[in-house]
Scaffold this motif. Sequence first.
Motif, PDB file in Angstrom:
ATOM      1  N   SER A 116       0.840  -1.201   0.000  1.00  0.00           N
ATOM      2  CA  SER A 116       0.000   0.000   0.000  1.00  0.00           C
ATOM      3  C   SER A 116       0.876   1.252   0.000  1.00  0.00           C
ATOM      4  N   VAL A 117       0.345   2.295  -0.595  1.00  0.00           N
ATOM      5  CA  VAL A 117       1.079   3.557  -0.661  1.00  0.00           C
ATOM      6  C   VAL A 117       1.360   4.079   0.744  1.00  0.00           C
ATOM      7  N   ALA A 118       0.359   3.983   1.632  1.00  0.00           N
ATOM      8  CA  ALA A 118       0.524   4.472   3.001  1.00  0.00           C
ATOM      9  C   ALA A 118       1.643   3.737   3.731  1.00  0.00           C
ATOM     10  N   ALA A 119       1.723   2.408   3.519  1.00  0.00           N
ATOM     11  CA  ALA A 119       2.755   1.620   4.181  1.00  0.00           C
ATOM     12  C   ALA A 119       4.147   1.980   3.661  1.00  0.00           C
ATOM     13  N   VAL A 120       4.259   2.217   2.362  1.00  0.00           N
ATOM     14  CA  VAL A 120       5.552   2.577   1.767  1.00  0.00           C
ATOM     15  C   VAL A 120       6.005   3.953   2.244  1.00  0.00           C
ATOM     16  N   VAL A 121       5.088   4.910   2.251  1.00  0.00           N
ATOM     17  CA  VAL A 121       5.424   6.264   2.697  1.00  0.00           C
ATOM     18  C   VAL A 121       5.882   6.270   4.153  1.00  0.00           C
ATOM     19  N   ALA A 122       5.343   5.361   4.964  1.00  0.00           N
ATOM     20  CA  ALA A 122       5.676   5.317   6.388  1.00  0.00           C
ATOM     21  C   ALA A 122       7.009   4.626   6.678  1.00  0.00           C
ATOM     22  N   LEU A 123       7.632   4.000   5.674  1.00  0.00           N
ATOM     23  CA  LEU A 123       8.899   3.306   5.914  1.00  0.00           C
ATOM     24  C   LEU A 123       9.988   4.307   6.295  1.00  0.00           C
ATOM     25  N   PRO A 124      10.802   3.989   7.298  1.00  0.00           N
ATOM     26  CA  PRO A 124      11.826   4.922   7.761  1.00  0.00           C
ATOM     27  C   PRO A 124      13.136   4.816   6.980  1.00  0.00           C
ATOM     28  N   SER A 125      13.862   5.915   6.940  1.00  0.00           N
ATOM     29  CA  SER A 125      15.238   5.920   6.439  1.00  0.00           C
ATOM     30  C   SER A 125      16.169   5.800   7.639  1.00  0.00           C
ATOM     31  N   VAL A 126      17.173   4.969   7.522  1.00  0.00           N
ATOM     32  CA  VAL A 126      18.156   4.817   8.596  1.00  0.00           C
ATOM     33  C   VAL A 126      19.554   4.981   8.016  1.00  0.00           C
ATOM     34  N   GLU A 127      20.474   5.448   8.848  1.00  0.00           N
ATOM     35  CA  GLU A 127      21.849   5.632   8.415  1.00  0.00           C
ATOM     36  C   GLU A 127      22.667   4.416   8.805  1.00  0.00           C
ATOM     37  N   LEU A 128      23.337   3.838   7.830  1.00  0.00           N
ATOM     38  CA  LEU A 128      24.106   2.626   8.089  1.00  0.00           C
ATOM     39  C   LEU A 128      25.323   2.919   8.965  1.00  0.00           C
ATOM     40  N   SER A 129      25.578   2.014   9.909  1.00  0.00           N
ATOM     41  CA  SER A 129      26.775   2.131  10.742  1.00  0.00           C
ATOM     42  C   SER A 129      27.854   1.153  10.293  1.00  0.00           C
ATOM     43  N   GLY A 130      27.518   0.351   9.289  1.00  0.00           N
ATOM     44  CA  GLY A 130      28.485  -0.601   8.744  1.00  0.00           C
ATOM     45  C   GLY A 130      28.025  -1.077   7.385  1.00  0.00           C
ATOM     46  N   GLY A 131      28.924  -1.608   6.593  1.00  0.00           N
ATOM     47  CA  GLY A 131      28.591  -2.054   5.253  1.00  0.00           C
ATOM     48  C   GLY A 131      27.689  -3.274   5.263  1.00  0.00           C
ATOM     49  N   VAL A 132      26.619  -3.222   4.478  1.00  0.00           N
ATOM     50  CA  VAL A 132      25.673  -4.333   4.359  1.00  0.00           C
ATOM     51  C   VAL A 132      25.307  -4.477   2.895  1.00  0.00           C
ATOM     52  N   GLU A 133      25.119  -5.713   2.432  1.00  0.00           N
ATOM     53  CA  GLU A 133      24.743  -5.936   1.040  1.00  0.00           C
ATOM     54  C   GLU A 133      23.248  -5.768   0.845  1.00  0.00           C
ATOM     55  N   CYS A 134      22.859  -5.069  -0.207  1.00  0.00           N
ATOM     56  CA  CYS A 134      21.444  -4.956  -0.591  1.00  0.00           C
ATOM     57  C   CYS A 134      21.056  -6.261  -1.275  1.00  0.00           C
ATOM     58  N   ALA A 135      20.028  -6.927  -0.741  1.00  0.00           N
ATOM     59  CA  ALA A 135      19.636  -8.244  -1.270  1.00  0.00           C
ATOM     60  C   ALA A 135      19.038  -8.162  -2.667  1.00  0.00           C
ATOM     61  N   ILE A 136      18.665  -6.966  -3.124  1.00  0.00           N
ATOM     62  CA  ILE A 136      18.054  -6.833  -4.442  1.00  0.00           C
ATOM     63  C   ILE A 136      19.106  -6.668  -5.532  1.00  0.00           C
ATOM     64  N   CYS A 137      19.999  -5.696  -5.347  1.00  0.00           N
ATOM     65  CA  CYS A 137      21.017  -5.442  -6.376  1.00  0.00           C
ATOM     66  C   CYS A 137      22.334  -6.157  -6.102  1.00  0.00           C
ATOM     67  N   LYS A 138      22.475  -6.717  -4.898  1.00  0.00           N
ATOM     68  CA  LYS A 138      23.667  -7.463  -4.473  1.00  0.00           C
ATOM     69  C   LYS A 138      24.907  -6.576  -4.332  1.00  0.00           C
ATOM     70  N   GLU A 139      24.719  -5.276  -4.275  1.00  0.00           N
ATOM     71  CA  GLU A 139      25.840  -4.365  -4.074  1.00  0.00           C
ATOM     72  C   GLU A 139      25.883  -3.905  -2.624  1.00  0.00           C
ATOM     73  N   GLU A 140      27.060  -3.520  -2.183  1.00  0.00           N
ATOM     74  CA  GLU A 140      27.219  -3.100  -0.795  1.00  0.00           C
ATOM     75  C   GLU A 140      26.579  -1.727  -0.569  1.00  0.00           C
ATOM     76  N   MET A 141      25.872  -1.599   0.560  1.00  0.00           N
ATOM     77  CA  MET A 141      25.330  -0.310   0.984  1.00  0.00           C
ATOM     78  C   MET A 141      26.362   0.307   1.918  1.00  0.00           C
ATOM     79  N   ARG A 142      26.934   1.410   1.501  1.00  0.00           N
ATOM     80  CA  ARG A 142      28.076   1.968   2.207  1.00  0.00           C
ATOM     81  C   ARG A 142      27.705   2.616   3.533  1.00  0.00           C
TER      82      ARG A 142
END
Length: 266
Positions: A183-209
């Motif tokens: 739902s649009v409401a659920a997507v809009v409510a998703l939070p942004s967070v700042e990474l404290s360490g490198g993690v791979e994005c499971a969709i693109c398989k690239e590291e999130m810095r």
Amino acid sequence: MDEKEKKIMGAISTLNTHQFFHLIHSLSSEFWRQQHHLCSLLQSPTRFPLTLHHLQTLSLHQKTLLIARYLLSMLTHITIFLETNKPNTSTTALRVKDLDAALLLMLLCQVHQQEPQALQRSTAQWRSVLKDYQVGTSLSMLGGLGGSSSAVLTPFIDITTRCQTFLEAVGCGDEMEREVAASVAAVVALPSVELSGGVECAICKEEMREGREVCELPCDHLFHWMCLLPWLKKKNTCPCCRFQLPTDDVLGEIQRLWGIIVTKSI
């Protein structure tokens, strides 16, 4: 008690005392609200024929969606106490016209099942027949609703399972399993967070810095925003664990909430 009823009771049994008390209060309030609404409909010489005519103009598909919206509103009353991850959801309250039609349709089905001869009269007499039946039903339940939790749960579980069975009978079971967008409401409510360490994005398989803002789902999995948004336009599930976000699709949301009940009942 059939399998659906066992699932609901099993899920309810996992609630703590505080949650159970608030669930019973919620269901009791909703029951009396609907009883009052139905009684006022049956008492009205204008609303009743208009609602009956509206029902008669609906196709089977439209009646199915009406029952689905009603079922969704009922499931919400229990799952709100069962969800451990609680993303924002859109309101499931029915419009007055839809609630009139849903309650009248459910009452007609109930009378047809229990007293089929009562509806063999002309439609002009139906209001009187249904009013007498509803008064008798309400009086029989009045005493128990004052102090028994089972007297509140029994009608709720009964109506919920009957709606679920109806949707399965008209072939909506497979349709509930299809992929739906979040739902649009659920997507809009998703939070942004700042990474404290490198993690791979499971969709693109690239590291999130580290230091980059990414999207966090209620299940705690992290993704690039630019990767996740196109995904959620097609699917309401987490790419990693299949956690389901709310959806604006009625049948899809019923499937999500029923899945919560089934999971909790195990």
